[in-house]
Design an enzyme around this catalytic site. Structure first.
Site, PDB file in Angstrom:
ATOM      1  N   ASP A  29     -41.790   5.922 -20.940  1.00 51.83           N
ATOM      2  CA  ASP A  29     -40.957   6.803 -20.117  1.00 51.83           C
ATOM      3  C   ASP A  29     -41.815   7.407 -19.007  1.00 51.83           C
ATOM      4  O   ASP A  29     -42.962   7.786 -19.229  1.00 51.83           O
ATOM      5  CB  ASP A  29     -40.334   7.899 -20.987  1.00 51.83           C
ATOM      6  CG  ASP A  29     -39.183   8.600 -20.296  1.00 51.83           C
ATOM      7  OD1 ASP A  29     -38.032   8.414 -20.743  1.00 51.83           O
ATOM      8  OD2 ASP A  29     -39.412   9.326 -19.300  1.00 51.83           O
ATOM      9  N   ASN A  85     -29.057   9.229 -26.040  1.00 53.03           N
ATOM     10  CA  ASN A  85     -28.183  10.101 -25.262  1.00 53.03           C
ATOM     11  C   ASN A  85     -27.021   9.268 -24.738  1.00 53.03           C
ATOM     12  O   ASN A  85     -27.222   8.181 -24.187  1.00 53.03           O
ATOM     13  CB  ASN A  85     -28.957  10.715 -24.088  1.00 53.03           C
ATOM     14  CG  ASN A  85     -30.072  11.634 -24.554  1.00 53.03           C
ATOM     15  OD1 ASN A  85     -29.950  12.278 -25.588  1.00 53.03           O
ATOM     16  ND2 ASN A  85     -31.150  11.695 -23.798  1.00 53.03           N
ATOM     17  N   GLY A  91     -26.182  13.980 -22.379  1.00 52.67           N
ATOM     18  CA  GLY A  91     -27.404  14.075 -21.582  1.00 52.67           C
ATOM     19  C   GLY A  91     -27.895  12.755 -21.024  1.00 52.67           C
ATOM     20  O   GLY A  91     -29.045  12.638 -20.606  1.00 52.67           O
ATOM     21  N   GLN A  92     -27.026  11.742 -21.001  1.00 52.69           N
ATOM     22  CA  GLN A  92     -27.439  10.436 -20.473  1.00 52.69           C
ATOM     23  C   GLN A  92     -27.499  10.498 -18.949  1.00 52.69           C
ATOM     24  O   GLN A  92     -26.536  10.908 -18.294  1.00 52.69           O
ATOM     25  CB  GLN A  92     -26.438   9.353 -20.911  1.00 52.69           C
ATOM     26  CG  GLN A  92     -26.844   7.945 -20.457  1.00 52.69           C
ATOM     27  CD  GLN A  92     -25.903   6.866 -20.992  1.00 52.69           C
ATOM     28  OE1 GLN A  92     -24.908   7.162 -21.660  1.00 52.69           O
ATOM     29  NE2 GLN A  92     -26.230   5.626 -20.696  1.00 52.69           N
ATOM     30  N   HIS A  98     -30.070   2.891 -23.789  1.00 55.35           N
ATOM     31  CA  HIS A  98     -31.493   2.958 -24.126  1.00 55.35           C
ATOM     32  C   HIS A  98     -31.711   3.862 -25.319  1.00 55.35           C
ATOM     33  O   HIS A  98     -31.018   4.858 -25.514  1.00 55.35           O
ATOM     34  CB  HIS A  98     -32.338   3.446 -22.937  1.00 55.35           C
ATOM     35  CG  HIS A  98     -31.832   4.701 -22.298  1.00 55.35           C
ATOM     36  ND1 HIS A  98     -30.770   4.712 -21.424  1.00 55.35           N
ATOM     37  CD2 HIS A  98     -32.243   5.988 -22.403  1.00 55.35           C
ATOM     38  CE1 HIS A  98     -30.554   5.950 -21.016  1.00 55.35           C
ATOM     39  NE2 HIS A  98     -31.423   6.753 -21.610  1.00 55.35           N
ATOM     40  N   LEU A  99     -32.694   3.473 -26.131  1.00 57.04           N
ATOM     41  CA  LEU A  99     -33.155   4.305 -27.234  1.00 57.04           C
ATOM     42  C   LEU A  99     -34.436   4.988 -26.784  1.00 57.04           C
ATOM     43  O   LEU A  99     -35.315   4.335 -26.213  1.00 57.04           O
ATOM     44  CB  LEU A  99     -33.476   3.451 -28.467  1.00 57.04           C
ATOM     45  CG  LEU A  99     -32.337   2.932 -29.353  1.00 57.04           C
ATOM     46  CD1 LEU A  99     -31.420   1.984 -28.581  1.00 57.04           C
ATOM     47  CD2 LEU A  99     -32.900   2.255 -30.584  1.00 57.04           C
ATOM     48  N   HIS A 100     -34.526   6.291 -27.027  1.00 61.40           N
ATOM     49  CA  HIS A 100     -35.795   6.991 -26.837  1.00 61.40           C
ATOM     50  C   HIS A 100     -36.539   6.961 -28.167  1.00 61.40           C
ATOM     51  O   HIS A 100     -35.979   7.331 -29.205  1.00 61.40           O
ATOM     52  CB  HIS A 100     -35.577   8.465 -26.483  1.00 61.40           C
ATOM     53  CG  HIS A 100     -34.926   8.722 -25.170  1.00 61.40           C
ATOM     54  ND1 HIS A 100     -35.624   9.129 -24.051  1.00 61.40           N
ATOM     55  CD2 HIS A 100     -33.626   8.654 -24.784  1.00 61.40           C
ATOM     56  CE1 HIS A 100     -34.787   9.304 -23.046  1.00 61.40           C
ATOM     57  NE2 HIS A 100     -33.557   9.029 -23.460  1.00 61.40           N
TER      58      HIS A 100
HETATM   59  P1  5GP Z   1     -31.545   9.624 -20.443  1.00 60.09           P
HETATM   60  O1  5GP Z   1     -31.635  10.984 -19.815  1.00 60.09           O
HETATM   61  O2  5GP Z   1     -30.549   8.758 -19.693  1.00 60.09           O
HETATM   62  O3  5GP Z   1     -31.315   9.620 -21.911  1.00 60.09           O
HETATM   63  O4  5GP Z   1     -32.969   8.973 -20.275  1.00 60.09           O
HETATM   64  C1  5GP Z   1     -33.418   8.387 -19.100  1.00 60.09           C
HETATM   65  C2  5GP Z   1     -34.916   8.375 -19.165  1.00 60.09           C
HETATM   66  O5  5GP Z   1     -35.394   7.485 -18.170  1.00 60.09           O
HETATM   67  C3  5GP Z   1     -35.574   9.724 -18.891  1.00 60.09           C
HETATM   68  O6  5GP Z   1     -36.356  10.111 -20.013  1.00 60.09           O
HETATM   69  C4  5GP Z   1     -36.430   9.476 -17.656  1.00 60.09           C
HETATM   70  O7  5GP Z   1     -37.670  10.152 -17.711  1.00 60.09           O
HETATM   71  C5  5GP Z   1     -36.606   7.976 -17.671  1.00 60.09           C
HETATM   72  N1  5GP Z   1     -36.772   7.391 -16.358  1.00 60.09           N
HETATM   73  C6  5GP Z   1     -36.034   7.648 -15.248  1.00 60.09           C
HETATM   74  N2  5GP Z   1     -36.446   6.885 -14.224  1.00 60.09           N
HETATM   75  C7  5GP Z   1     -37.469   6.126 -14.697  1.00 60.09           C
HETATM   76  C8  5GP Z   1     -38.300   5.124 -14.112  1.00 60.09           C
HETATM   77  O8  5GP Z   1     -38.186   4.780 -12.940  1.00 60.09           O
HETATM   78  N3  5GP Z   1     -39.255   4.564 -14.921  1.00 60.09           N
HETATM   79  C9  5GP Z   1     -39.409   4.922 -16.218  1.00 60.09           C
HETATM   80  N4  5GP Z   1     -40.384   4.322 -16.919  1.00 60.09           N
HETATM   81  N5  5GP Z   1     -38.634   5.852 -16.816  1.00 60.09           N
HETATM   82  C10 5GP Z   1     -37.685   6.450 -16.058  1.00 60.09           C
END
Ligand code: 5GP
Ligand code: ZN
Length: 112
Positions: A29, A85, A91-92, A98-100
């Site tokens: 991330d 998310n 919070g997406q 995607h899985l964190h």
């Molecule tokens: P969400 O908020 O949709 O659950 O997670 C999206 C994640 O993508 C966030 O944790 C954010 O830091 C990550 N992210 C956003 N843009 C980029 C990117 O350009 N590269 C990488 N490696 N992660 C990203």
């Protein structure tokens, strides 16, 4: 396709690969929320968990397995957290499923 994670999968946007196979890709991330913060995504574009159909349940299981495999390889022996998310209130912020994988520190509950 203007999807950010599709571009990352295609290599059009650089990322630090952690794991990859025919079904999924995992990368660090950009804004890590823990010492280990990896995103695991399907190669196929699926907008969110809510958009995944029954025919994709095997793929979902595979991604969960991949997350556990990465956790083992990163020696997260004290535990870790998987977060998916989903949608606005979930919070997406990126509309590609995607899985964190978060680890390397103690997590709190409930999440904010
Ligand atoms: P969400 O908020 O949709 O659950 O997670 C999206 C994640 O993508 C966030 O944790 C954010 O830091 C990550 N992210 C956003 N843009 C980029 C990117 O350009 N590269 C990488 N490696 N992660 C990203
Ligand atoms: Zn995508």
């Amino acid at each position: 396709m203007s999807c950010l994670f599709c571009k990352i999968i295609e290599g059009k946007i650089p990322s630090t690969a952690v794991f990859q196979d025919e079904l999924g890709y995992a990368f660090a991330d950009l804004h890590p929320q823990a010492p280990v913060h990896v995103l695991i995504v399907p190669r196929k574009h699926i907008a969110s968990l809510d958009e995944a159909g029954k025919e994709q349940s095997g793929l979902l299981g595979h991604l969960l397995w991949a997350a556990a495999e990465i956790a083992r390889k990163k020696n997260l022996t004290n535990g870790y957290r998987i977060v998916v998310n989903t949608g606005q209130e979930g919070g997406q912020t990126v509309d590609h499923l995607h899985l964190h994988l978060l680890g390397g520190r103690a997590m709190t509950w409930p999440p904010g």
